[in-house]
Design a protein around this motif. Structure first.
Motif, PDB file in Angstrom:
ATOM      1  N   ASP A   1       0.802  -1.217   0.000  1.00  0.00           N
ATOM      2  CA  ASP A   1       0.000   0.000   0.000  1.00  0.00           C
ATOM      3  C   ASP A   1       0.836   1.268   0.000  1.00  0.00           C
ATOM      4  OD1 ASP A   1      -2.394  -1.604   0.279  1.00  0.00           O
ATOM      5  OD2 ASP A   1      -1.805  -1.908   2.365  1.00  0.00           O
ATOM      6  N   LYS A   2       2.082   1.159  -0.428  1.00  0.00           N
ATOM      7  CA  LYS A   2       2.934   2.340  -0.452  1.00  0.00           C
ATOM      8  C   LYS A   2       2.382   3.363  -1.447  1.00  0.00           C
ATOM      9  CE  LYS A   2       6.260   0.025  -3.537  1.00  0.00           C
ATOM     10  NZ  LYS A   2       5.571  -1.270  -3.603  1.00  0.00           N
ATOM     11  N   PRO A   3       2.584   4.645  -1.182  1.00  0.00           N
ATOM     12  CA  PRO A   3       1.970   5.690  -2.022  1.00  0.00           C
ATOM     13  C   PRO A   3       2.243   5.539  -3.509  1.00  0.00           C
ATOM     14  CG  PRO A   3       2.888   6.655  -0.034  1.00  0.00           C
ATOM     15  CD  PRO A   3       3.313   5.204  -0.028  1.00  0.00           C
ATOM     16  N   LYS A   4       3.423   5.099  -3.896  1.00  0.00           N
ATOM     17  CA  LYS A   4       3.729   5.018  -5.320  1.00  0.00           C
ATOM     18  C   LYS A   4       3.001   3.884  -6.026  1.00  0.00           C
ATOM     19  CE  LYS A   4       7.995   2.237  -5.001  1.00  0.00           C
ATOM     20  NZ  LYS A   4       9.440   2.222  -5.307  1.00  0.00           N
ATOM     21  N   SER A   5       2.263   3.049  -5.264  1.00  0.00           N
ATOM     22  CA  SER A   5       1.484   1.979  -5.887  1.00  0.00           C
ATOM     23  C   SER A   5       0.014   2.352  -6.023  1.00  0.00           C
ATOM     24  CB  SER A   5       1.590   0.686  -5.057  1.00  0.00           C
ATOM     25  OG  SER A   5       0.922   0.828  -3.812  1.00  0.00           O
ATOM     26  N   GLY A   6      -0.371   3.528  -5.555  1.00  0.00           N
ATOM     27  CA  GLY A   6      -1.779   3.893  -5.495  1.00  0.00           C
ATOM     28  C   GLY A   6      -2.289   4.627  -6.720  1.00  0.00           C
ATOM     29  N   VAL A   7      -3.520   5.114  -6.588  1.00  0.00           N
ATOM     30  CA  VAL A   7      -4.162   5.885  -7.652  1.00  0.00           C
ATOM     31  C   VAL A   7      -3.423   7.209  -7.846  1.00  0.00           C
ATOM     32  CG1 VAL A   7      -6.268   7.097  -8.323  1.00  0.00           C
ATOM     33  CG2 VAL A   7      -6.414   4.844  -7.239  1.00  0.00           C
ATOM     34  N   GLY A   8      -3.166   7.547  -9.088  1.00  0.00           N
ATOM     35  CA  GLY A   8      -2.420   8.757  -9.393  1.00  0.00           C
ATOM     36  C   GLY A   8      -0.929   8.541  -9.444  1.00  0.00           C
ATOM     37  N   ALA A   9      -0.484   7.318  -9.107  1.00  0.00           N
ATOM     38  CA  ALA A   9       0.939   6.987  -9.154  1.00  0.00           C
ATOM     39  C   ALA A   9       1.135   5.771 -10.066  1.00  0.00           C
ATOM     40  CB  ALA A   9       1.475   6.725  -7.746  1.00  0.00           C
ATOM     41  N   ARG A  10       0.897   4.554  -9.543  1.00  0.00           N
ATOM     42  CA  ARG A  10       1.019   3.366 -10.391  1.00  0.00           C
ATOM     43  C   ARG A  10      -0.063   3.334 -11.465  1.00  0.00           C
ATOM     44  NH1 ARG A  10      -0.898  -1.590 -11.153  1.00  0.00           N
ATOM     45  NH2 ARG A  10      -2.384  -1.524  -9.415  1.00  0.00           N
ATOM     46  N   VAL A  11      -1.264   3.767 -11.103  1.00  0.00           N
ATOM     47  CA  VAL A  11      -2.366   3.793 -12.074  1.00  0.00           C
ATOM     48  C   VAL A  11      -2.972   5.189 -12.120  1.00  0.00           C
ATOM     49  CG1 VAL A  11      -2.900   1.350 -11.751  1.00  0.00           C
ATOM     50  CG2 VAL A  11      -4.080   3.050 -10.358  1.00  0.00           C
TER      51      VAL A  11
END
Length: 203
Positions: free
Chosen positions: A77-87
């Motif tokens: 659930d790290k920030p770079k895997s979330g909405v607006g980052a990874r997707v």
């Protein structure tokens, strides 16, 4: 009560316009009897930050405690895997009328869901982590007896083989320990809030 996939796919929901590349994972009828204008109340109930803490099942609580702990250890659930980052957010796909309309509330926790759009009879929210991009959809439908109730649909786009393995691995736990307890909690909260006290056929 679990519903067939067609209970979602056969209806002309607006979410079909932006989530055609997502798979329908689960469809459930919610114990939320009400009138034709009660979707906003159901959405507000879902968006409360402490909703999980109100589910009384120890199995449900234990499963979510393990999930959040594993997520922290594996950095799911790290920030770079979330909405607006990874997707990219699904709001980028919205037609103009939905993009300019009501968005709906957020859950408060950045690791959880974020509203995409809200109409009179449907709400869509999204979240993402290292394993998948997920859409939570609430539809407000006639019950065939003069009233209305909610239908909850979960749509997912797994993130490669890891995502598909993750979704397969948690499937039995969702049906045994998560959904039954969650639906009971939703029904209890709905009744406690007085949101279901609408006579059949009332406007």
């Amino acid at each position: 009560m679990r519903l067939p996939t067609t209970a979602f796919t056969a209806r002309p929901w607006r979410v079909h316009e932006i989530a055609e590349d997502f798979d329908v994972e689960d469809v459930w009828a919610l114990p939320t009897p009400g009138g034709p204008d009660d979707l906003d109340r159901l959405v507000a109930q879902f968006a409360e930050r402490d909703d999980e803490s109100r589910v009384e099942s120890p199995v449900y609580r234990a499963l979510f405690a393990v999930r959040w702990k594993l997520g922290k250890l594996a950095r799911l659930d790290k920030p770079k895997s979330g909405v607006g980052a990874r997707v990219a957010t699904l709001r980028d796909r919205l037609p103009a009328d939905l993009r300019d309309g009501t968005r709906g509330p957020d859950f408060g926790d950045p690791a959880k869901f974020h509203s995409v759009f809200l109409t009179h009879d449907e709400w869509a929210a999204e979240m993402a982590n290292s394993t998948m991009h997920c859409v939570l959809h609430l539809g407000w439908v006639p019950d065939g007896k003069g009233g209305y109730h909610g239908v909850m649909t979960v749509l997912v786009k797994p993130n490669g083989p890891l995502g598909r393995l993750y979704m397969l691995g948690i499937k039995p736990f969702r049906y045994v320990g998560v959904y039954p307890a969650l639906l009971r909690a939703i029904g209890r909260r709905w009744e406690a809030n007085g949101s279901g006290r609408h006579p059949a056929g009332a406007a």
